[in-house]
Design a protein around this motif. Structure first.
Motif, PDB file in Angstrom:
ATOM      1  N   GLN A   9       0.903  -0.949   0.100  1.00 18.18           N
ATOM      2  CA  GLN A   9      -0.439  -0.456   0.173  1.00 18.18           C
ATOM      3  C   GLN A   9       1.033   1.167   0.022  1.00 18.18           C
ATOM      4  N   LYS A 405     -16.826  -4.458  -4.828  1.00 16.44           N
ATOM      5  CA  LYS A 405     -15.492  -3.773  -4.563  1.00 16.44           C
ATOM      6  C   LYS A 405     -15.056  -5.029  -3.361  1.00 16.44           C
ATOM      7  N   ASP A 409     -11.507  -7.430  -1.481  1.00 16.32           N
ATOM      8  CA  ASP A 409     -11.038  -7.550  -0.149  1.00 16.32           C
ATOM      9  C   ASP A 409     -10.477  -9.323   0.578  1.00 16.32           C
ATOM     10  N   GLN A 463     -17.367   0.999   2.088  1.00 15.11           N
ATOM     11  CA  GLN A 463     -16.032   1.925   1.509  1.00 15.11           C
ATOM     12  C   GLN A 463     -15.662   0.797   1.479  1.00 15.11           C
ATOM     13  N   TYR A 466     -10.831  -2.175   1.159  1.00 10.54           N
ATOM     14  CA  TYR A 466      -9.408  -2.393   2.795  1.00 10.54           C
ATOM     15  C   TYR A 466      -7.676  -2.186   1.990  1.00 10.54           C
ATOM     16  N   THR A 467      -7.381  -4.333   1.958  1.00 15.79           N
ATOM     17  CA  THR A 467      -6.473  -4.548   1.162  1.00 15.79           C
ATOM     18  C   THR A 467      -5.948  -4.363   0.169  1.00 15.79           C
ATOM     19  N   THR A 468      -6.324  -3.723  -0.872  1.00 18.09           N
ATOM     20  CA  THR A 468      -6.100  -3.335  -2.097  1.00 18.09           C
ATOM     21  C   THR A 468      -4.598  -2.713  -1.914  1.00 18.09           C
ATOM     22  N   ARG A 471      -7.257   2.429  -2.553  1.00 17.46           N
ATOM     23  CA  ARG A 471      -8.958   2.317  -2.035  1.00 17.46           C
ATOM     24  C   ARG A 471      -9.745   3.028  -3.085  1.00 17.46           C
ATOM     25  N   ARG A 472     -10.665   2.881  -2.955  1.00 16.08           N
ATOM     26  CA  ARG A 472     -11.699   4.302  -4.414  1.00 16.08           C
ATOM     27  C   ARG A 472     -10.614   5.152  -4.918  1.00 16.08           C
TER      28      ARG A 472
ATOM     29  N   GLU B 104      -8.647  -0.671  -8.164  1.00 16.04           N
ATOM     30  CA  GLU B 104      -7.813  -0.826  -7.271  1.00 16.04           C
ATOM     31  C   GLU B 104      -7.295  -1.638  -7.716  1.00 16.04           C
ATOM     32  N   ASP B 299      -7.329   8.657  -3.993  1.00 18.40           N
ATOM     33  CA  ASP B 299      -8.491   8.047  -4.278  1.00 18.40           C
ATOM     34  C   ASP B 299      -8.825   8.348  -2.077  1.00 18.40           C
ATOM     35  N   ASP B 301      -8.281   7.533   1.138  1.00 15.58           N
ATOM     36  CA  ASP B 301      -6.832   8.103   1.667  1.00 15.58           C
ATOM     37  C   ASP B 301      -6.358   9.555   1.193  1.00 15.58           C
TER      38      ASP B 301
END
Ligand SMILES: Cc1ncc(COP(=O)(O)O)c(C=O)c1O
Lengths: 491, 451
Positions: A9, A405, A409, A463, A466-468, A471-472, B104, B299, B301
C-alpha cells in the motif's frame, strides 16, 4: 516517508522520478569507425532530448516487477469477468509464438520464405471454420470490435453489389457497446430493440422493425445474459426474408464449441475472440484477435490479402476486385494466431467440446448456489455465464459496486457489473471451464458472506476495498482535473 | 485434459447439485435441430510435447531474421529486443490481466500505461497520447476520422510517401463515411509544398505526411505544416518513434495529430502482428481521442492512483455516439514499449538512431559502386532507402534469399508499380559483415549476368 508497513500500500514512484542523469539500462551494438556519420541538417536535428527515464536495467526491472504486484490476474486468482472469458492461458502457447521462426518474420516475406507461417494460419482457419460451421474466414481483425466492423463492411459491400447499401442495422438492447459503435463506423444507423421479458430477442418487435432499409441484424448468441436465443432460426429467417444479413457477435463462443454452430443456425457472419475462447492472454487490454467467419455469399468481399492454398504452396491473393480493402496493415495479430492454434492442437475436437460443457456446468452451478441470496435475472438454465441482479442487496442499501469492491478484499476479481444495461444492479458472472469446483465453492462462500455483511454492516461495504494497493479512486476527479502525462510542459 | 480441472466425478456431483440428471438437460434452450451431433472434425488433443514438435516444424519452414541478416522494413523493423523486456512482459501479472476495469487491483497496468502515455508524448513532443490502437494503419485511420469530426470536412490529402499499407487501412475504415482521399506525388521521394498545395482547398480536413517518409527520406516539416494550416486543415504526421532520438519531433513543427507504428519499441516482427498503433494529439482534440486514456487521481486516503479517464468518449458508455469502436487494444505491446524505452533511455535512443543512419549511409555509398544499382532519392535518409536494382526487385530478392540474405522489400509487394524498386532497411543489428555480404552478393548478381 513513502514506505508503509503494508508495503503493497505504499505509494509507488513513477519511473521518471527514479531517473538520474547519466544512468542507462542499454548499450547499443557497436558501429565500425569505417562507417560515415549520420548527416542531418541542423534544423531537423533533435535538440532537447525526450525525457525518457535514465535508469539502469536493474532499476527498470525492480520498478516494473513491483508495479506488477499491484495487478489482479488470472494466474493469481479467480476472475469471473462476464463476457471476457478469463480462462487459463497455457504457457506453451507463449513459448511457441516466441519461436524465432515465427517471431523473426518480416510480414513482407514472400511465400517461399514464409510457408510455415502461412500453413499455420491456414490450419487455424480450417479449425475455426469447423467450430463455426462457416465457409470462409479472415484472420485479419485485431480484436472483436474490428471483426464486427469488417463484417459490417462486407454486409455493406454485399448490399451495394445488389444495388443499394441500405440504411440501418438492428441490435437488441442487451448488445455490447462495440456493436452500435461498429455500426456507426460502417456508415449505418442503429435501431435498438427492447428484449422480451425472458431477456431474448423480441420476434414481434423485430418483425415490426424490418423493412427494405434494414441491412442486417447483429445479435450475440448466447446473448449477453448468458441465454441461448431459442428462436434464432426464426429470427434469421425473418431477416433473410426482408433481404437483410445476420451477424453473430461470437464473444460467447466458449459456450458453443461442438455443441451448436453459428453456420448451421443460418448466420451469415460471426467473429471469434481468440483472446477469449481460444485462450490467448488478455495482456491487460490486448493484443487480441477477432477472426471473422462468413458464408460463401460474402467471400468475394473478404479483406485483402486472402490466404490461398494450391498443391504446391500457400500464397497471399491481393487480386480481389470486390474486397472491402484491409482493416490491418498486415495479416492481423499473428502472434495470437500461433497461440490459438497451439491451444486447439492441445485440446483437439473432443477437448473443445469439453471446454464448452465444463464452462456451462460451472456457470449453472454458480447460478444454483448463489440463487438463495441473489436474484437470478432469468432463472432458467444458462449457458456459459449467469447474470444476477443486486436488487435484493440494493434494498439493504448496498449497490452492486459495493459488492464488487468488497470482493476485492477477498482476493477475487469482481464479475462484470452494470452490463448488460437492461439488468438493474447487474452482476455478470463467467467462471469458465478453467475453475475447479473448490474455487467455485469458495466464491459462493464469499458471496454469501458479502450478502450477510450487506444486512449487518452495509457501511462496511460502501467503503470497501480495504486491502488493495489503493482504496476507491476518484474517477470524476480524474476527468475534471485531467492529468494524463508526467510532465507539465512540452519540450 | 490438462487445462480443465474438474473430473467426470466432479461433473456428476455438480450436475446433481444443479438439479439435472445429465448435461443435456442444461441445453434445453437449444432447439434439437441446432445441436451439433457429430464430433468436431479436429484431430484429438495432443500432449504438449507433440504440440511443440508440430509447431516447431512449421516455424522451421520459415527463413527468419534471427538466423538470416534482414534488410526488410516498410513498416516493420528488426531492432534488438533486450531480454529484460521479454522477462518483464512474460510476467503473468501483466500478460494475464484484463483491461483495467477495477482500478484498485489494476494499478500495475494503469501506471504502466500512464508512463507509456508520457513517453510517447515526450517522443513526439505532443501533449496527449492514448493507451494504444491496433497498429500504424489503424492509428492513421483513427486520425483521419478525428480530423473529419473536428473540421466537419470530408476530404483528406496524403502524399505518396505515406506507407501504402497504412493508406489502404485508412481508406477502408473511412470510406463508409464518404471520406475521399487525394494523393500528392513526391518527386524525388520528397514531400513538397508544390505538390500538396495543388490539392489543398477549403474542404480539406487534413493532410497526412510521413516523417521520416516511407522511403526513409527526412523532409522538413516546418514549411509543409505551415502551408497546411493556412488552408484550415489539420496536419497529421505518421512518425517513427525510433527516429525521435535524433530527429526534431513533429510536435515542434506544429503537428495536430501524430500517429505511428510502435513495433520497433521492444517488439518482434512476428509476421505483421501484434503491433502497436501510437496516437498523440493536441489538448484541443483530446476529447475526440479514440481508445483508452489513463489519468492520475486520488483514492479515499488521498493517495495517488490511476484510472481510465474520459470514458464518456468510449463505446462501453457512449455506444453509438462513441469516438471509436475500439475496446481491446494492444495493451501488452504498449507495456513492452514502456519497458523498452525505460531501458534504452534518451541516450540509447540517440545511439540507435545514429547507428541506423550511419549504416544506411554506408550501404548506400558501397552500392553506388556496383554497376546497375541506382538511388532515385537524395536527401538525408534515416534507416531506410529506395534502391533500384538491375532487373526485377523480386528476382533480386530471391537471389539474395537463396544466399541467406533478406535483401529488402520489393515495392511491387505493396502494390506499387515500380518493378525495380527495393526498399532497404538497416537497424542497429546489421553488422559490417552483413552489409559487406550484401554488397558482394549484389556484385555477384551483376557479374553472373543474372542481369
Ligand atoms: C459481447 C461482446 N462483444 C464484443 C466485444 C468486443 O471485443 P474486443 O474487446 O475484442 O474488441 C466484447 C468484449 O469486450 C464482448 O463482450
Amino acid at each position: 516517508m513513502k514506505r508503509n508497513i503494508l508495503a503493497l500500500q505504499s505509494e509507488m514512484d513513477m519511473i521518471f522520478e527514479l531517473s538520474r542523469n547519466g544512468r542507462s539500462g542499454y548499450q547499443v551494438p557497436p558501429t565500425s569507425d569505417q562507417l560515415p556519420e549520420f548527416e542531418i541538417p541542423q534544423e531537423l536535428r533533435r535538440n532537447a532530448a525526450p525525457r525518457l527515464p535514465e535508469v539502469s536495467e536493474n532499476t527498470t526491472v525492480r520498478h516494473y516487477v513491483n508495479l506488477s504486484t499491484r495487478n489482479h490476474h488470472i494466474d493469481k486468482d479467480f476472475y469471473p469477468l462476464g463476457s471476457c472469458t478469463m480462462k487459463y492461458n497455457p504457457k506453451v502457447n507463449d513459448e511457441m509464438s516466441a519461436l524465432p521462426g515465427f517471431a523473426g518474420l518480416n510480414p513482407w516475406q514472400t511465400g517461399a520464405t514464409a510457408q510455415g507461417a502461412m500453413q499455420l494460419m491456414y490450419e487455424l482457419s480450417d479449425a475455426l471454420l469447423e467450430v463455426t460451421g462457416m465457409d470462409d474466414i479472415t484472420l485479419q481483425p485485431a480484436a472483436g470490435a474490428q471483426g464486427e466492423f469488417a463484417a459490417l463492411l462486407m454486409f455493406r459491400a454485399y448490399h451495394q453489389k445488389n444495388g443499394n447499401p441500405r440504411k440501418r442495422i438492428i441490435i437488441p438492447d442487451s448488445a455490447h457497446g462495440t456493436n452500435p459503435a461498429s455500426i456507426i463506423l460502417a456508415g449505418y444507423a442503429v435501431t435498438q430493440l427492447p428484449s422480451d421479458s425472458n431477456g431474448l430477442m423480441d420476434t414481434e418487435a423485430l418483425k415490426r422493425a424490418l423493412d427494405e432499409d434494414v441491412a442486417g441484424l447483429m445479435i450475440t448468441n448466447p446473448n449477453t445474459l448468458g441465454l441461448f436465443e431459442s428462436n434464432i432460426s426464426k429470427i434469421i429467417d425473418l431477416v433473410h426474408e426482408a433481404g437483410g444479413l445476420v451477424y453473430m457477435d461470437g464473444a460467447n463462443l466458449n459456450a458453443l464449441m461442438g455443441i451448436s454452430r453459428p453456420g448451421d443456425m443460418g448466420f451469415d457472419a460471426c467473429h471469434m475472440n481468440l483472446h477469449k475462447t481460444f485462450s490467448t492472454p488478455h495482456g491487460g487490454g490486448g493484443p487480441g484477435s477477432g477472426p471473422v467467419a462468413i458464408k460463401e455469399k460474402l467471400t468475394r468481399f473478404l479483406p485483402v490479402p486472402v490466404l490461398t492454398k494450391t498443391k504446391a504452396e500457400f500464397a497471399w491473393d491481393w487480386d480481389r476486385p470486390d474486397s472491402i480493402g484491409s482493416v490491418h496493415s498486415f495479416y492481423g495479430n499473428f502472434g495470437m494466431h500461433v497461440r490459438a492454434l497451439a491451444y486447439i492442437k492441445s485440446m483437439g475436437g473432443d477437448g473443445l467440446r469439453a471446454i464448452s460443457e465444463n464452462a456451462i456446468i460451472n456457470a449453472n452451478y454458480l447460478r444454483k448456489k448463489l440463487s438463495p441470496a441473489y436474484q437470478v435475472f432469468v432463472d432458467k438454465p444458462c449457458m456459459h455465464e449467469v447474470v444476477l441482479s443486486g436488487n435484493l442487496q440494493k434494498q439493504k442499501g448496498v449497490r452492486t459496486t459495493d459488492i464488487a469492491k468488497r470482493l476485492l478484499d477477498f482476493g477475487i476479481h469482481p464479475p462484470t457489473v452494470y452490463f448488460p444495461l437492461i439488468v438493474p444492479e447487474c452482476l455478470m458472472i463467467e467462471p469458465t471451464e478453467s475453475e475447479s469446483r473448490e474455487t467455485l465453492d469458495e466464491f459462493v462462500e464469499v458471496m454469501m458472506q458479502i450478502d450477510r455483511e450487506a444486512s449487518e454492516s452495509p457501511d462496511l461495504l460502501k467503503q470497501a476495498p480495504y486491502t488493495t494497493p489503493v482504496r476507491r479512486l476518484d474517477e470524476a476527479g480524474a476527468a475534471r482535473n485531467l492529468n494524463i502525462r508526467f510532465y507539465d510542459d512540452i519540450r | 485434459m490438462r487445462y480443465i480441472p474438474n473430473t467426470p466425478d466432479d461433473r456428476s456431483a455438480m450436475l446433481r447439485d444443479i438439479g439435472v440428471s445429465s448435461f443435456e438437460d442444461l441445453l434445453t434452450a437449444i432447439p434439437k435441430d441446432l445441436r451439433y451431433q457429430k464430433p468436431l472434425n479436429i484431430a484429438p488433443g495432443k500432449s504438449e510435447w507433440e504440440v511443440r514438435r508440430e509447431m516447431e516444424a512449421m516455424a522451421l519452414k520459415n527463413q527468419n531474421a534471427m538466423s538470416t541478416p534482414c534488410f526488410m522494413g516498410a513498416g516493420c523493423y528488426d531492432h534488438f529486443v533486450p531480454s529484460a523486456v521479454n522477462a518483464l512482459a512474460s510476467r503473468s501479472e501483466y500478460a494475464t490481466a484484463y483491461t483495467p476495469y477495477q482500478p484498485e487491483v489494476a494499478q500495475g497496468t494503469l501506471q504502466v500505461i500512464y508512463e507509456f502515455q508520457t513517453m510517447i508524448s515526450e517522443l513526439f513532443a505532443m501533449p496527449a497520447a492514448n493507451a494504444s490502437l491496433y497498429d500504424g494503419g489503424n492509428a492513421l485511420s483513427e486520425a483521419v476520422s478525428m480530423a473529419c469530426a473536428h473540421t466537419k470536412r470530408r476530404r483528406v490529402v496524403w502524399t505518396e510517401a505515406v506507407n501504402p499499407a497504412y493508406r489502404r487501412v485508412a481508406r477502408t475504415n473511412n470510406v463508409a463515411h464518404g471520406v475521399t482521399f487525394d494523393t500528392a506525388p513526391c518527386a524525388n521521394g520528397c514531400q513538397s509544398n508544390e505538390d500538396i498545395a495543388m490539392l489543398l482547398s477549403e474542404d480539406v480536413a487534413a493532410v497526412v505526411l510521413q516523417y521520416p517518409n516511407f522511403y526513409g527520406v527526412v523532409d522538413d516539416l516546418k514549411k509543409l505544416i505551415e502551408r497546411i494550416h493556412t488552408a484550415g486543415a489539420l496536419a497529421i504526421v505518421v512518425s517513427d518513434p525510433m527516429a525521435m532520438g535524433v530527429l526534431a519531433p513533429p510536435g515542434r513543427f506544429g503537428a495536430d495529430i501524430v500517429v505511428g507504428e510502435g513495433q520497433s519499441l521492444g517488439n518482434f516482427m512476428s509476421y505483421g502482428g501484434p503491433y502497436l498503433g501510437l496516437f498523440a494529439c493536441t489538448m484541443e482534440l483530446v476529447r475526440l481521442m479514440p481508445g483508452r486514456i489513463v489519468g492520475v487521481t486520488k483514492d479515499l486516503d488521498r493517495k495517488r492512483g490511476f484510472v481510465l479517464t474520459l470514458q464518456t468518449r468510449e463505446q462501453h458508455i457512449r455506444r453509438d455516439k462513441a469516438t471509436s469502436n475500439v475496446c481491446t487494444n494492444q495493451g501488452l505491446i504498449a507495456t513492452r514499449a514502456t519497458f523498452y524505452l525505460s531501458l534504452v533511455g534518451p541516450q540509447g535512443l540517440r545511439d540507435i538512431g545514429n547507428a541506423c543512419g550511419r549504416r544506411a549511409a554506408y550501404l548506400i555509398s558501397k552500392l553506388r559502386d556496383v554497376p546497375g544499382f541506382g538511388f532515385p532519392h537524395s536527401g538525408p535518409h534515416f534507416r531506410e532507402f529506395l534502391l533500384r536494382v538491375p532487373g526485377k526487385a523480386e528476382e533480386f530478392f530471391d537471389h539474395m534469399a537463396a544466399h541467406g540474405v533478406l535483401a529488402g522489400v520489393p515495392l511491387v509487394r505493396l502494390g506499387l508499380a515500380d518493378e525495380r524498386g527495393l526498399l532497404v532497411a538497416l537497424t542497429e543489428t546489421r553488422t559490417l559483415e552483413d552489409m559487406d555480404l550484401y554488397v558482394s552478393l549484389a556484385q555477384k548478381y551483376v557479374a553472373e549476368g543474372k542481369r
